[in-house]
Design an enzyme around this catalytic site. Sequence first.
Site, short mmCIF file in Angstrom:
data_model
loop_
_atom_site.label_atom_id
_atom_site.label_comp_id
_atom_site.label_asym_id
_atom_site.label_seq_id
_atom_site.Cartn_x
_atom_site.Cartn_y
_atom_site.Cartn_z
N SER A 67 46.78 31.72 40.37
CA SER A 67 45.43 31.93 40.87
C SER A 67 45.21 31.13 42.17
O SER A 67 46.02 31.26 43.10
CB SER A 67 44.42 31.54 39.79
OG SER A 67 43.15 32.04 40.09
N ASP A 97 43.21 42.76 38.48
CA ASP A 97 43.58 42.02 37.26
C ASP A 97 42.33 41.51 36.52
O ASP A 97 42.41 40.61 35.70
CB ASP A 97 44.55 40.87 37.57
CG ASP A 97 43.90 39.74 38.37
OD1 ASP A 97 42.68 39.77 38.63
OD2 ASP A 97 44.63 38.79 38.73
N HIS A 142 44.09 38.58 34.64
CA HIS A 142 44.30 37.40 35.47
C HIS A 142 44.78 36.16 34.71
O HIS A 142 45.82 35.59 35.03
CB HIS A 142 43.00 37.08 36.21
CG HIS A 142 43.12 36.04 37.26
ND1 HIS A 142 43.68 36.31 38.49
CD2 HIS A 142 42.77 34.74 37.27
CE1 HIS A 142 43.65 35.20 39.22
NE2 HIS A 142 43.11 34.23 38.51
#
Length: 435
Positions: free
Chosen positions: A210, A377, A412
Amino acid sequence: MGATLPGLLSALVLLLLPASLLRVRDHHLSRREAEGGLHPVVLIPGLSCPDLEARLTDAYRPSMPAGCSREEGRWFGLLTNRTWELDPEHAACFVDQMRLVYDPVLGDFRNLPGVETRVPGFGSARGFGSKIPTHPEFCLEALRSALESSRLGYREGETLFGAPYDPRYAPPMPGQASQVYSRYFRRLATLIEDVSRRNNGRPAIVLGHSFGGAVALEFVRNAPLQWRGTFVKRLVTVAPAWSGGYVLPLMAFASGPVGFLFVPAAPQLAMRSMWRTFETALANLPSPAVFGRRPLVITRIRNYSAHDIADLIVAAAGSADGVRPFRDRELPKMDYLEAPMVPWTSIVGVGIPTPEQLIYWDGDFDRQPQVVHGDGDGIINLASMLALEDKVGKQPGQKERFKSIKFPGVPHSALVTDERALSVLVDEIGQANHR
Ligand SMILES: *[C@@H]1O[C@H](CO)[C@@H](O)[C@H](O)[C@H]1NC(C)=O
């Protein structure tokens, strides 16, 4: 000098050996090393993972009447895994002390006057953790365990490390001033040199998830080319929140950082005004290079595309405070598409409904918008991830060393917890050890 007599003698013996014998000896050495050792791994987690400590000096002027008295000069946990349980009074202090200011003369962000901060846990893969009690899985714990329990047998402090950062600041592009990241990059380079030395000179695998993926990418892109070649075995970015941006940060900027920071006792609007002072609030806004002219925010009176972000900042915030740092620092990064020029694996999730368009029909940014979803995502838009792969990953000199893995239906945060994704990640690190 540390050379002992036996050491000097064996060096002398080596010098006297015929060249053919020396080669045999080298060969044995390298095979032994290859059998026993691993390339060290450095983990860089997402935005909601690092802790922050602070201390106050007498230059600190709390903006609320009650004050936020602390014993002057003592370090305390400012952002910790207990921040979520603050009472309203302490939450107000948290919101005040976290704020950043932009210094147009330095062209850089800094802390509020009188607030010093530091990131604890640097170097350790256990030096950070989720701040959201309902989501203990956010911060690479599962990947860390998988690496430790796999046949690879990674070990904390020996072959496995972590590099938390200050989540309020965003990494610069080469040439931009950043007091905070100059220091962080220096520390990270020193950590990598050090752990590489302790592992028989094996270069490190740098893995970021991320926003940590963006930090990893920018760390490599900011390092001297020769250093990268010597010390970076492979870059692994998992769902990186890179400077191409995504749509969700528009919503966080406009209406508050829901999902980024969890402090229930702090009013949403106070959290929003704090969030808007962070460089990270601006760094991931959608870039023109990725999102072009398509309307991202829709109101009755006008639409905003990625080309209109400065106008949107003014409209949503009711002030132009964020525009200068956005134009000075973040916009140039959005056009910076240099390849990292090291072996690179990009891992992304696709096929999950992801915010793509925000409808604030009556122009009230204090309320959550109506959201139109597209592909991605769940957090980062597919367009952004594809742009990173196409514009950066496939550049000449990089594309031969670029590998993309896409997981349909893996969101994610699950990219670092889902069993299938984890086994591919561990496998990727295993392969990097044998390539
Ligand atoms: C919170 O953080 C502390 C120190 O950073 C750690 O010892 C503790 O285990 C963490 N608690 C949870 C619930 O993660």
